[in-house]
Design a protein around this motif. Structure first.
Motif, PDB file in Angstrom:
ATOM      1  N   VAL A   1      -4.848  11.986   3.321  1.00  0.00           N
ATOM      2  CA  VAL A   1      -4.022  11.181   2.481  1.00  0.00           C
ATOM      3  C   VAL A   1      -3.838   9.652   3.090  1.00  0.00           C
ATOM      4  O   VAL A   1      -3.289   8.757   2.441  1.00  0.00           O
ATOM      5  CB  VAL A   1      -2.569  11.511   2.451  1.00  0.00           C
ATOM      6  N   ASP A   2      -4.540   9.354   4.413  1.00  0.00           N
ATOM      7  CA  ASP A   2      -4.340   8.062   4.979  1.00  0.00           C
ATOM      8  C   ASP A   2      -2.967   7.640   5.039  1.00  0.00           C
ATOM      9  O   ASP A   2      -2.559   6.320   4.405  1.00  0.00           O
ATOM     10  CB  ASP A   2      -5.094   7.126   3.978  1.00  0.00           C
ATOM     11  N   CYS A   3      -2.099   8.234   5.689  1.00  0.00           N
ATOM     12  CA  CYS A   3      -0.928   7.721   5.934  1.00  0.00           C
ATOM     13  C   CYS A   3      -0.364   7.483   7.489  1.00  0.00           C
ATOM     14  O   CYS A   3      -1.179   8.080   8.313  1.00  0.00           O
ATOM     15  CB  CYS A   3       0.167   8.851   5.411  1.00  0.00           C
ATOM     16  N   PRO A   4       0.603   6.784   7.704  1.00  0.00           N
ATOM     17  CA  PRO A   4       0.763   6.571   9.188  1.00  0.00           C
ATOM     18  C   PRO A   4       1.704   7.622   9.800  1.00  0.00           C
ATOM     19  O   PRO A   4       2.326   8.476   9.107  1.00  0.00           O
ATOM     20  CB  PRO A   4       1.868   5.415   9.180  1.00  0.00           C
ATOM     21  N   VAL A   5       1.563   7.790  11.114  1.00  0.00           N
ATOM     22  CA  VAL A   5       2.089   8.974  11.683  1.00  0.00           C
ATOM     23  C   VAL A   5       3.012   8.337  12.816  1.00  0.00           C
ATOM     24  O   VAL A   5       2.933   7.493  13.507  1.00  0.00           O
ATOM     25  CB  VAL A   5       0.913   9.680  12.463  1.00  0.00           C
ATOM     26  N   TRP A   6       4.176   9.122  12.847  1.00  0.00           N
ATOM     27  CA  TRP A   6       5.229   8.566  14.085  1.00  0.00           C
ATOM     28  C   TRP A   6       5.209  10.111  14.962  1.00  0.00           C
ATOM     29  O   TRP A   6       5.174  10.903  14.380  1.00  0.00           O
ATOM     30  CB  TRP A   6       6.702   8.359  13.472  1.00  0.00           C
ATOM     31  N   LEU A   7       5.036   9.825  16.216  1.00  0.00           N
ATOM     32  CA  LEU A   7       4.841  10.986  17.083  1.00  0.00           C
ATOM     33  C   LEU A   7       6.227  11.030  17.910  1.00  0.00           C
ATOM     34  O   LEU A   7       6.720  10.115  18.543  1.00  0.00           O
ATOM     35  CB  LEU A   7       3.857  10.627  18.253  1.00  0.00           C
TER      36      LEU A   7
END
Length: 489
Positions: free
Chosen positions: A155-161
């Protein structure tokens, strides 16, 4: 439409709580937001507004977002029935039982349901706050992944880890997780959240500086350890705030225990000491024993008998103790549990504990109901609410058996009382949630307790506390508003 995903270095790093916090923050800023978890493995579940079943954590996140729980919020739910087998639920409905290898092949099909649900939610909401599952560093599960980076890439979304510093080794967790990811996956991570920090943050700053220089990515927030936070657990049994009251309640920790969030109101009650039994150990003394729900009733029933818990319960009753069975525990208290359709993995009939005059037959179609009803005990009637999730249909085997909970929506009965009034059973999950129902049940069990705040009130207070801590920590670190960071406005 904007989608943001929170993944964790480990299980229980804080993904569920961070998504709940994010949902509440966005909702407070008048944005329409929904939680989403592509794939969840959990035995705590909830009934949705559309008559489906999702993970309990997603229902809690929906509460934080101020919207009803819906089956699209958790399109793939896996409920383990053994170490190698799980019931697979797709968009709220049971598909069947699959072993690990077969499910790995099925994921190609499950992906279609995931994308279908995500697209539908994206069209209805301003933001989709996505929770990953386990850790993206599980390289053995990368092929066909729909739970973590596989979904984020699709979905081409940013990620916070997010990483849990309370476990220790937080920098190793973050660096090690990044090392297991591909270059494109590493680039997708916008930054890190350090969760459950205690102490003086000045002592943490050198490590944060090292991490940011090493990875060229920011630490977005350092969330403090929030003691006594009352949230619905995704899976792990909560042991904090067990109480120190004189009235002792023991919950049997079955191998396939499910929906143990039923007992949060008791765990938080100041006049109660709640204990979860240690598996395979003698049962400690108690005023009330509760047999909880189970994802594999016949297997857990055999386990109880193998360790002679049936004899221990009989002794408990002989000395005046009370017993409650909920859902699978209710079925175990009956005379038999029959599985003619191989629902739990083995055809046949098991003799129950024979404490209640009921017999149960497991059926392929799962019963999923939200309940508004009436609890009748000790010649008193009080409102009660909750939900049913079960595949067994129980029948009363003795005329005159007192039925104690009526669902006023369809006038069905979902619980009964033994003839000597020492044993009670019901299919109703959440039976302790209403404070008046909880008070009446404790009165029947032997405690004249005061009325506690409802668990809904405690959850709401926890969500507000969590979201405030999240937003404050983010803005202190970034020196700007969380909303501006997300929207770029």
């Amino acid at each position: 439409m904007p989608t943001i995903m929170i993944q964790g270095c480990t299980s229980d790093a804080g993904k569920s709580t961070m998504v709940a916090a994010l949902c509440r923050v966005l909702a407070k800023h008048s944005l329409r937001v929904t939680p989403f978890k592509p794939q969840n493995m959990a035995l705590n579940s909830a009934v949705t507004i559309d008559g489906g079943e999702i993970g309990r954590a997603q229902a809690f996140q929906a509460l934080a977002a101020g919207i009803p729980a819906h089956s699209d919020q958790n399109p793939v739910l896996l409920k383990p029935t053994s170490d190698c087998m799980a019931q697979v639920i797709i968009q709220g409905k049971v598909l069947g039982n699959l072993n690990a290898i077969d499910y790995h092949e099925y994921k190609k099909t499950a992906k279609n349901a995931v994308m279908d649900s995500w697209q539908r939610l994206s069209s209805l909401f301003d933001w989709v706050a996505v929770e990953g599952a386990g850790s993206p560093a599980e390289v053995n599960l990368r092929e066909g992944d729909i739970a973590n980076m596989g979904f984020a890439e699709e979905v081409d979304c940013p990620v916070w880890l997010v990483a849990d510093i309370d476990r220790g080794g937080v920098f190793a967790h973050i660096i090690g997780t990044l090392a297991c990811l591909s270059e494109s996956e590493q680039a997708r991570i916008q930054g890190f959240i350090i969760n459950r920090f205690r102490g003086d943050i000045a002592l943490l700053e050198p490590g944060i500086t090292w991490l940011e220089e090493k990875t060229n990515k920011p630490v977005l927030a350092v969330i403090p350890y929030l003691h006594g936070l009352t949230i619905a657990a995704e899976d792990a049994i909560q042991t904090e705030h067990q109480g120190d009251g004189k009235f002792r309640i023991l919950v049997l920790t079955l191998p396939h225990i499910s929906n143990h969030t039923d007992f949060d109101p008791l765990r938080l009650h100041p006049e109660v000491t709640l204990t979860f039994s240690t598996p395979e150990q003698p049962l400690p003394s108690a005023d009330l024993i509760i047999i909880p729900g189970s994802k594999n009733t016949r297997s857990d029933l055999a386990w109880l008998k193998h360790f002679h818990y049936d004899a221990a319960i009989t002794r408990h009753l002989r000395y005046g103790g009370k017993v409650i069975g909920i859902c699978g525990g209710y079925q175990m208290l009956g005379e038999w549990v029959d599985d003619p359709s191989d629902i739990e993995g083995e055809l046949g009939r098991s003799a129950g504990l024979c404490f209640l005059p009921i017999g149960t037959t497991l059926h392929p179609v799962k019963q999923l109901k939200e309940v508004q009803g009436t609890l009748t005990l000790l010649n008193e009637r009080v409102p009660v609410k909750g939900y049913e999730i079960h595949q067994g249909i129980s029948q009363i085997l003795e005329s005159g058996t007192q039925q104690i909970i009526e669902n006023t929506v369809d006038q069905s009965y979902i619980g009964c009382l033994s003839k000597d009034e020492m044993i009670l059973g019901t299919y109703l999950h959440g039976v302790f949630d209403d404070p008046n129902a909880c008070q009446l049940l404790l009165k029947w069990a032997g405690l004249n307790a005061s009325v506690q705040p409802s668990i809904d009130t405690l959850y709401e207070q926890a969500i507000e506390r969590l979201s405030t801590a999240f937003e404050t920590a983010f803005e202190e670190r970034q020196r700007g508003s969380l909303l501006t960071y997300l929207t770029g406005e």
